[in-house]
Design a protein around this motif. Structure first.
Motif, PDB file in Angstrom:
ATOM      1  N   TRP A   1       0.836  -1.204   0.000  1.00 52.24           N
ATOM      2  CA  TRP A   1       0.000   0.000   0.000  1.00 52.24           C
ATOM      3  C   TRP A   1       0.869   1.252   0.000  1.00 52.24           C
ATOM      4  O   TRP A   1       2.050   1.217   0.364  1.00 52.24           O
ATOM      5  CB  TRP A   1      -0.903   0.032   1.236  1.00 52.24           C
ATOM      6  CG  TRP A   1      -1.881  -1.091   1.285  1.00 52.24           C
ATOM      7  CD1 TRP A   1      -3.148  -1.127   0.764  1.00 52.24           C
ATOM      8  CD2 TRP A   1      -1.671  -2.374   1.888  1.00 52.24           C
ATOM      9  NE1 TRP A   1      -3.724  -2.354   0.995  1.00 52.24           N
ATOM     10  CE2 TRP A   1      -2.844  -3.132   1.682  1.00 52.24           C
ATOM     11  CE3 TRP A   1      -0.598  -2.972   2.567  1.00 52.24           C
ATOM     12  CZ2 TRP A   1      -2.991  -4.437   2.138  1.00 52.24           C
ATOM     13  CZ3 TRP A   1      -0.736  -4.271   3.017  1.00 52.24           C
ATOM     14  CH2 TRP A   1      -1.926  -4.983   2.808  1.00 52.24           C
TER      15      TRP A   1
ATOM     16  N   GLN B   1      -7.811   0.198   3.167  1.00 48.97           N
ATOM     17  CA  GLN B   1      -7.499   0.393   1.760  1.00 48.97           C
ATOM     18  C   GLN B   1      -8.566   1.257   1.106  1.00 48.97           C
ATOM     19  O   GLN B   1      -9.756   1.037   1.274  1.00 48.97           O
ATOM     20  CB  GLN B   1      -7.434  -0.968   1.064  1.00 48.97           C
ATOM     21  CG  GLN B   1      -7.103  -0.891  -0.422  1.00 48.97           C
ATOM     22  CD  GLN B   1      -6.897  -2.269  -1.011  1.00 48.97           C
ATOM     23  OE1 GLN B   1      -6.064  -3.041  -0.551  1.00 48.97           O
ATOM     24  NE2 GLN B   1      -7.671  -2.586  -2.035  1.00 48.97           N
TER      25      GLN B   1
ATOM     26  N   ARG C   1       0.661   5.204   1.481  1.00 52.42           N
ATOM     27  CA  ARG C   1      -0.078   6.089   2.391  1.00 52.42           C
ATOM     28  C   ARG C   1       0.438   7.516   2.256  1.00 52.42           C
ATOM     29  O   ARG C   1       1.647   7.762   2.261  1.00 52.42           O
ATOM     30  CB  ARG C   1       0.094   5.589   3.835  1.00 52.42           C
ATOM     31  CG  ARG C   1      -0.490   6.504   4.909  1.00 52.42           C
ATOM     32  CD  ARG C   1      -0.458   5.822   6.263  1.00 52.42           C
ATOM     33  NE  ARG C   1       0.873   5.314   6.583  1.00 52.42           N
ATOM     34  CZ  ARG C   1       1.828   6.028   7.171  1.00 52.42           C
ATOM     35  NH1 ARG C   1       1.594   7.317   7.478  1.00 52.42           N
ATOM     36  NH2 ARG C   1       2.996   5.488   7.466  1.00 52.42           N
ATOM     37  N   GLU C   2      -0.483   8.464   2.133  1.00 51.22           N
ATOM     38  CA  GLU C   2      -0.111   9.875   2.065  1.00 51.22           C
ATOM     39  C   GLU C   2       0.134  10.394   3.474  1.00 51.22           C
ATOM     40  O   GLU C   2      -0.667  10.157   4.387  1.00 51.22           O
ATOM     41  CB  GLU C   2      -1.221  10.671   1.379  1.00 51.22           C
ATOM     42  CG  GLU C   2      -0.822  12.067   0.969  1.00 51.22           C
ATOM     43  CD  GLU C   2      -1.827  12.722   0.038  1.00 51.22           C
ATOM     44  OE1 GLU C   2      -1.515  13.799  -0.482  1.00 51.22           O
ATOM     45  OE2 GLU C   2      -2.919  12.135  -0.173  1.00 51.22           O
ATOM     46  N   ASP C   3       1.249  11.092   3.659  1.00 49.71           N
ATOM     47  CA  ASP C   3       1.605  11.608   4.983  1.00 49.71           C
ATOM     48  C   ASP C   3       2.170  13.017   4.814  1.00 49.71           C
ATOM     49  O   ASP C   3       3.352  13.203   4.537  1.00 49.71           O
ATOM     50  CB  ASP C   3       2.634  10.690   5.650  1.00 49.71           C
ATOM     51  CG  ASP C   3       2.963  11.122   7.063  1.00 49.71           C
ATOM     52  OD1 ASP C   3       2.105  11.766   7.709  1.00 49.71           O
ATOM     53  OD2 ASP C   3       4.071  10.817   7.535  1.00 49.71           O
TER      54      ASP C   3
ATOM     55  N   GLY D   1      -5.758   2.995   8.211  1.00 50.88           N
ATOM     56  CA  GLY D   1      -5.195   1.724   7.787  1.00 50.88           C
ATOM     57  C   GLY D   1      -6.034   0.981   6.770  1.00 50.88           C
ATOM     58  O   GLY D   1      -5.619  -0.067   6.259  1.00 50.88           O
TER      59      GLY D   1
ATOM     60  N   ALA E   1      -4.092   3.158  -2.408  1.00 49.39           N
ATOM     61  CA  ALA E   1      -3.929   4.141  -1.329  1.00 49.39           C
ATOM     62  C   ALA E   1      -4.442   3.553  -0.017  1.00 49.39           C
ATOM     63  O   ALA E   1      -5.440   2.825   0.008  1.00 49.39           O
ATOM     64  CB  ALA E   1      -4.686   5.419  -1.669  1.00 49.39           C
ATOM     65  N   GLN E   2      -3.748   3.890   1.049  1.00 49.80           N
ATOM     66  CA  GLN E   2      -4.150   3.467   2.393  1.00 49.80           C
ATOM     67  C   GLN E   2      -4.481   4.699   3.216  1.00 49.80           C
ATOM     68  O   GLN E   2      -3.699   5.649   3.278  1.00 49.80           O
ATOM     69  CB  GLN E   2      -3.023   2.671   3.052  1.00 49.80           C
ATOM     70  CG  GLN E   2      -3.385   2.061   4.394  1.00 49.80           C
ATOM     71  CD  GLN E   2      -2.208   1.298   4.982  1.00 49.80           C
ATOM     72  OE1 GLN E   2      -1.114   1.853   5.120  1.00 49.80           O
ATOM     73  NE2 GLN E   2      -2.420   0.042   5.326  1.00 49.80           N
ATOM     74  N   GLY E   3      -5.665   4.718   3.831  1.00 48.61           N
ATOM     75  CA  GLY E   3      -6.075   5.854   4.645  1.00 48.61           C
ATOM     76  C   GLY E   3      -5.367   5.882   5.985  1.00 48.61           C
ATOM     77  O   GLY E   3      -4.656   4.951   6.363  1.00 48.61           O
ATOM     78  N   ARG E   4      -5.564   6.958   6.724  1.00 51.03           N
ATOM     79  CA  ARG E   4      -4.948   7.095   8.043  1.00 51.03           C
ATOM     80  C   ARG E   4      -5.421   6.011   9.012  1.00 51.03           C
ATOM     81  O   ARG E   4      -4.731   5.668   9.968  1.00 51.03           O
ATOM     82  CB  ARG E   4      -5.254   8.478   8.626  1.00 51.03           C
ATOM     83  CG  ARG E   4      -4.601   9.621   7.846  1.00 51.03           C
ATOM     84  CD  ARG E   4      -4.886  10.967   8.494  1.00 51.03           C
ATOM     85  NE  ARG E   4      -4.263  12.044   7.752  1.00 51.03           N
ATOM     86  CZ  ARG E   4      -2.992  12.422   7.885  1.00 51.03           C
ATOM     87  NH1 ARG E   4      -2.215  11.779   8.742  1.00 51.03           N
ATOM     88  NH2 ARG E   4      -2.509  13.411   7.172  1.00 51.03           N
TER      89      ARG E   4
END
Length: 380
Positions: free
Chosen positions: A135, A174, A137-139, A172, A167-170
């Protein structure tokens, strides 16, 4: 068997590629298959203009028409499947960067990729699987990569790799979005090491593949690998990505025809040299079948390319043609093995390498529909 269109064989770039195929690719194909391809080999291929074939002249490409691109692909695949697969991996990331809205990454890499000065790899086959193990993840202003990729072809040779993942959300979970990033893999000196071992990335060693084992294909695992936001190539709804991929992957691969073409031509030569007229006759029959099927497949691909609606509605028909091409490739390469006799069991034999390359194409870029169609051919 010659070019699908006579005019394609007359292009200057085809002359350069054919010369390179005869001088370098063919004579060294079995050695590269066993020992692995090197960056210098790909650099020499780039010198023919092959990497820039389909791209616009204003980007430094050759703006070659489809028939020339196909002829180049057939020649390269027929001479050395390993080289063809590394060459093929480069095109998708180059196209993705060309179409990206990120001017920073286009300015930095596109001209180099079109010229082949920067060799590109890609990792996306995992996106077709029902269960993901990787995955993105946007950070803040960066992206974090986590998970495992089973294989990335030319990883230790590539200047850049297009990594695509869900994409993986905050939380966790998908998300229904696919993010594409262009990263620079850690440099590896293959004379000293066949792996990368860092806290945030583990890669290698090169996979022991039954076919295309010389492609420097490595497993890669990321653990909190951070990528700057300016390396974003695109982000799309997963449904859009899968739809676009299905449209493209339905077409018969010119590499199938290239390997079958080389096998049939070699089979005719073996038959003539060993006094086996029945083998020569069988090669002629296979050649006629290839020419007819290739014409149908390329006409279907051109029609789909010209009509977006037809491209969607013809997926099933084009997939059937692709499966037929794969089946013909299997039969042509197996016939070459039979014609060559026990010598085909030697690792120095073109026949067994071509047969393994044909098996590889059965699963390369495979969709569920293609799998069904291929099995139907094999069991009918």
């Amino acid at each position: 068997v010659g070019p699908a269109e006579a005019s394609a064989g007359e292009a200057d770039v085809i002359g350069r590629i054919a010369e390179f195929a005869n001088r370098t690719l063919g004579p060294h194909a079995n050695r590269i298959d066993r020992r692995g391809i090197g960056r210098a080999h790909l650099n020499e291929l780039a010198g023919t203009g092959a990497f820039g074939l389909p791209f616009p002249a204003e980007l430094g490409g050759l703006a070659a028409p489809p028939q020339v691109v196909r002829e180049a692909t057939e020649l390269i695949a027929g001479a050395c499947g390993t080289t063809w697969f590394c060459f093929a991996q480069h095109r998708s990331p180059t196209t993705a960067v060309m179409n990206s809205q990120n001017s920073t990454i286009r300015d930095q890499w596109l001209a180099q990729m079109v010229a082949g000065r920067a060799i590109a790899a890609i990792a996306f086959a995992h996106l077709r699987r029902p269960k993901q193990r990787f995955w993105i993840r946007e950070d803040g202003d960066s992206f974090v990569l986590d998970g495992a990729l089973d294989w990335v072809t030319t990883w230790p040779l590539a200047s850049v790799v297009l990594i695509e993942g869900y994409a993986q959300g905050r939380d966790g979970e998908q998300r229904d979005e696919i993010i594409s990033l262009l990263i620079e893999p850690p440099k590896v000196d293959l004379t000293k090491s066949n792996l990368t071992d860092r806290e945030d990335i583990q890669a290698g060693p090169s996979l022991a593949l039954a076919a295309m084992g010389g492609t420097q294909t490595w497993p890669v695992a990321f653990r909190g690998f951070r990528v700057n936001g300016n390396q974003l190539v695109s982000r799309k709804p997963a449904s859009q990505w899968l739809r676009e991929n299905a449209v493209v992957s339905a077409d018969a691969n010119p590499a199938s025809f290239g390997i079958a073409r080389a096998a049939i031509n070699e089979m005719a030569s073996v038959g003539a040299a060993t006094g086996q007229p029945a083998v020569v006759d069988s090669a002629r029959e296979l050649a006629a079948e290839l020419v007819a099927l290739r014409e149908r497949a390329y006409q279907a691909a051109d029609a789909a390319s010209a009509d977006p609606e037809l491209a969607v509605t013809s997926i099933e028909d084009r997939t059937i043609l692709r499966a037929a091409a794969l089946n013909l490739n299997l039969r042509a390469t197996s016939a070459l093995v039979a014609a060559s006799g026990g010598a085909a069991m030697m690792l120095s034999s073109n026949a067994q390498r071509r047969a393994r390359e044909a098996l590889f194409l059965l699963v390369q870029g495979q969709t569920a529909d293609l799998r069904t169609a291929s099995i139907a051919h094999l069991t009918s």
